[in-house]
Design an enzyme around this catalytic site. Structure first.
Site, mmCIF file in Angstrom:
data_model
loop_
_atom_site.group_PDB
_atom_site.id
_atom_site.type_symbol
_atom_site.label_atom_id
_atom_site.label_comp_id
_atom_site.label_asym_id
_atom_site.label_seq_id
_atom_site.Cartn_x
_atom_site.Cartn_y
_atom_site.Cartn_z
ATOM 1 N N LYS A 45 26.763 -53.728 -95.197
ATOM 2 C CA LYS A 45 25.623 -53.156 -95.913
ATOM 3 C C LYS A 45 25.827 -53.283 -97.418
ATOM 4 O O LYS A 45 26.757 -52.701 -97.970
ATOM 5 C CB LYS A 45 25.468 -51.658 -95.582
ATOM 6 C CG LYS A 45 24.179 -51.091 -96.155
ATOM 7 C CD LYS A 45 24.154 -49.590 -96.183
ATOM 8 C CE LYS A 45 24.368 -49.023 -97.563
ATOM 9 N NZ LYS A 45 23.392 -49.405 -98.581
ATOM 10 N N GLY A 79 32.851 -47.880 -103.644
ATOM 11 C CA GLY A 79 31.765 -47.069 -104.185
ATOM 12 C C GLY A 79 32.324 -45.832 -104.851
ATOM 13 O O GLY A 79 33.493 -45.791 -105.252
ATOM 14 N N THR A 132 33.625 -41.922 -105.573
ATOM 15 C CA THR A 132 34.653 -41.093 -104.935
ATOM 16 C C THR A 132 34.040 -40.073 -103.974
ATOM 17 O O THR A 132 34.571 -39.841 -102.881
ATOM 18 C CB THR A 132 35.503 -40.406 -106.028
ATOM 19 O OG1 THR A 132 36.215 -41.438 -106.716
ATOM 20 C CG2 THR A 132 36.499 -39.420 -105.444
ATOM 21 N N THR A 183 31.257 -40.337 -102.248
ATOM 22 C CA THR A 183 30.836 -41.039 -101.027
ATOM 23 C C THR A 183 32.075 -41.383 -100.197
ATOM 24 O O THR A 183 32.063 -41.243 -98.962
ATOM 25 C CB THR A 183 30.067 -42.339 -101.362
ATOM 26 O OG1 THR A 183 29.166 -42.072 -102.427
ATOM 27 C CG2 THR A 183 29.303 -42.872 -100.188
ATOM 28 N N GLU A 237 37.896 -48.149 -102.005
ATOM 29 C CA GLU A 237 38.029 -48.491 -103.433
ATOM 30 C C GLU A 237 37.003 -47.641 -104.166
ATOM 31 O O GLU A 237 35.803 -47.876 -104.039
ATOM 32 C CB GLU A 237 37.724 -49.985 -103.648
ATOM 33 C CG GLU A 237 38.614 -50.938 -102.909
ATOM 34 C CD GLU A 237 40.058 -50.850 -103.363
ATOM 35 O OE1 GLU A 237 40.315 -50.420 -104.491
ATOM 36 O OE2 GLU A 237 40.937 -51.212 -102.554
ATOM 37 N N CYS A 255 34.116 -51.067 -112.498
ATOM 38 C CA CYS A 255 35.061 -49.983 -112.193
ATOM 39 C C CYS A 255 36.341 -50.122 -113.020
ATOM 40 O O CYS A 255 37.090 -49.174 -113.172
ATOM 41 C CB CYS A 255 35.373 -49.976 -110.705
ATOM 42 S SG CYS A 255 35.899 -51.591 -110.105
ATOM 43 N N GLU A 276 33.796 -39.573 -114.347
ATOM 44 C CA GLU A 276 33.367 -40.971 -114.451
ATOM 45 C C GLU A 276 31.905 -41.047 -114.890
ATOM 46 O O GLU A 276 31.037 -40.432 -114.288
ATOM 47 C CB GLU A 276 33.517 -41.661 -113.088
ATOM 48 C CG GLU A 276 33.192 -43.138 -113.163
ATOM 49 C CD GLU A 276 33.228 -43.832 -111.814
ATOM 50 O OE1 GLU A 276 32.704 -43.272 -110.833
ATOM 51 O OE2 GLU A 276 33.775 -44.949 -111.746
#
Ligand code: NDP
Length: 480
Positions: A173, A226, A228, A230, A248, A282, A384
């Protein structure tokens, strides 16, 4: 309006619900295509296709597997202009960045793992006089790959390529915010004669499609990149089901500048490590720490350089920065700039939305923003932001900088600028990060382990790490 399709069992298909979501172009704020609003029924179809294909794909000869992955790489390369334009339109990044980085890297990902699969060897451990162990590396079965919007095809292919190379079948996805190049990839797979069901791409929302992939008991491994939060949600579902997990996640990376660095050279490089892709990488450094002796000098030179950056239409080659990926994300970034001011920060440059003329009049643009005067513990310096916003903070010595650099919950990457080699090694060893660059940034060798520590993730991608993640090790002992 163009409607994208899922790629299930080798075919481009409508979602079972027959409903679609709007896909926005961030540079104009306009809807330009629609993507399938898929749900667990589409994931089930994709899973069944993948499961049926597994028996044959996992036994396909290494050479045939390599050839088909190479064909996919060639297919993307052949349609380079189309992929570049689509990635830029979907994400807002300058076309020249998509041409220099994103799409060539997706091609490299497929080529790299196509060649890696031919060199991935089983280990053996001899016990003199007793016997020998050999370790089979078997594909897991059907695996799930879920990727974010910032480097859409680059990160999507970084997962899919090793998963397929090791003989797994995939239900993948892409981010619902940037689905287009994954859709083009499905067309390339059809053109390349990819066997049916081996790769399936289901478009839609994270909390529907992503969640259904994670919850499906037949999908035995999840590779996720994605945020943190999630990642936490995914782990809470997948861990009790004993799925293999590679996460990641987010970052708040320190850029550490010692007074003995090559000053002239680094100012430009730090501008790039701060604002490439609108700061939506990132690995961008968002907390810039400068040794106190050169703080004022750096601040002046850095701000002057940042002021030369041009925020503009991603289609124009003179734009250094394009649009922020979505309206919601733009609002989030602006709210952090406001927070920084409330926390006592001084905005040295930027801080505002950019209003462009013409076709980009309603697009989502923000000035590159530099802030100083903040405590390293404040929220602006701990959370972030994932946009074109950096803070400057002076430091006294090594102990001081390590304390501040390591004060966040994240630990993805760090960059160190110094000509003192011993110090560079000392700081690299002690900084809490999965990836450290010394006197450089974003130099990537696909063989190296990639990933973070602390809240930046679990597991590593890249090279053999990914090949190991996507296989189960089975040890076999034979008595001599
Ligand atoms: P999100 O976590 O919001 O989304 C990532 C993917 O997960 C998307 O495809 C999303 O779908 C999907 N998703 C959302 N909810 C669920 C769920 N409940 N179950 C399964 N899947 C779900 O991240 P962003 O797309 O906003 O990406 C930005 C984040 O990614 C930043 O935090 C950034 O630091 C991180 N990142 C980390 C990298 C690394 O290597 N460590 C590299 C690049 C980015 P949808 O789009 O529909 O919401």
């Amino acid at each position: 309006m163009e409607q994208l399709r899922n790629y299930i069992n080798g075919e481009l298909t409508e979602p079972v619900s027959k409903t679609y979501l709007d896909n926005y172009e961030p540079a104009t704020g306009e809807v330009y295509s629609q993507i399938p609003d898929s749900d667990e029924r589409d994931v089930l179809l994709a899973f069944n296709a993948a499961k049926n294909a597994f028996e044959s794909w996992s036994k396909t000869s290494l050479e045939s597997r390599m050839m088909i992955l190479m064909k996919v790489a060639d297919g993307i390369e052949k349609r380079m202009d189309e992929f570049v334009a689509a990635e830029s339109k979907d994400n807002g990044k300058p076309q020249k960045l998509a041409r220099a980085v994103d799409i060539p890297r997706a091609v490299s990902n497929f080529r790299f793992y196509a060649s890696a699969l031919q060199h991935f060897a089983s280990e053996s451990h001899q016990m003199p006089g007793v016997g020998i162990n050999y370790t089979l590396r078997q594909p897991i079965g059907v695996v799930g790959c879920i990727s974010p919007w910032n480097l859409p095809l680059y990160l999507f292919s970084w997962k899919i390529a090793p998963a397929l190379a090791t003989g797994n079948c995939v239900v993948a996805k892409p981010s619902e915010i940037t689905p287009y190049t994954a859709y083009l990839l499905s067309q390339v797979c059809i053109e390349a004669g990819f066997p049916k069901g081996v790769l399936n791409i289901v478009h839609g929302l994270g909390n529907k499609v992503g969640q259904a992939i994670v919850e499906h008991e037949g999908i035995k491994a999840i590779s996720f990149t994605g945020g943190t939060e999630t990642g936490k949600r995914i782990a809470s579902v997948a861990a009790p089901m004993f799925k293999k997990l590679s996460l990641e996640l987010g970052g708040k990376n320190p850029t550490i500048i010692f007074a003995d660095c090559d000053f002239e050279e680094i100012v430009k490089q730090v501008v790039s490590s701060s604002f490439s892709n609108q700061g939506e990488i990132c690995l961008c450094g968002s907390r810039i720490f400068i040794e106190k002796f050169i703080y004022e000098k750096f601040k002046e030179a850095f701000v002057a350089q940042v002021k030369t950056l041009k925020v503009g239409d991603p289609n124009n080659d003179d734009s250094n920065m394009g649009a922020i990926v979505s309206f919601q994300h733009k609002q989030k970034i602006l709210s952090y700039i406001k927070l920084a001011e409330e926390e006592g920060g001084a905005i040295l440059t930027g801080g505002n939305e950019v209003k462009l003329d013409g076709r980009c009049a309603n697009g989502y643009f923000i000035e590159p923003t530099v802030i100083d005067g903040l405590d390293y513990k404040c929220r602006t310096n701990q959370e972030e932001i994932f946009g074109p916003v950096v803070t400057l903070t002076p430091f006294e010595n090594e102990e001081d900088i390590l304390m501040m650099a390591n004060s966040v919950k994240y630990g993805l990457s760090a960059t160190i600028w110094t000509n003192d080699l011993k110090r560079a090694h000392r700081v690299a060893e002690k900084v809490e990060a999965g990836i450290v660059w010394i006197n450089s940034w974003l130099v990537r060798d696909l063989r190296t382990p990639f990933g973070g520590v602390k809240a930046s993730g679990v597991g590593r991608e890249g090279g053999w790490e990914a090949m190991r993640f996507f296989t189960e090790a089975k040890n076999v002992f034979i008595k001599s």
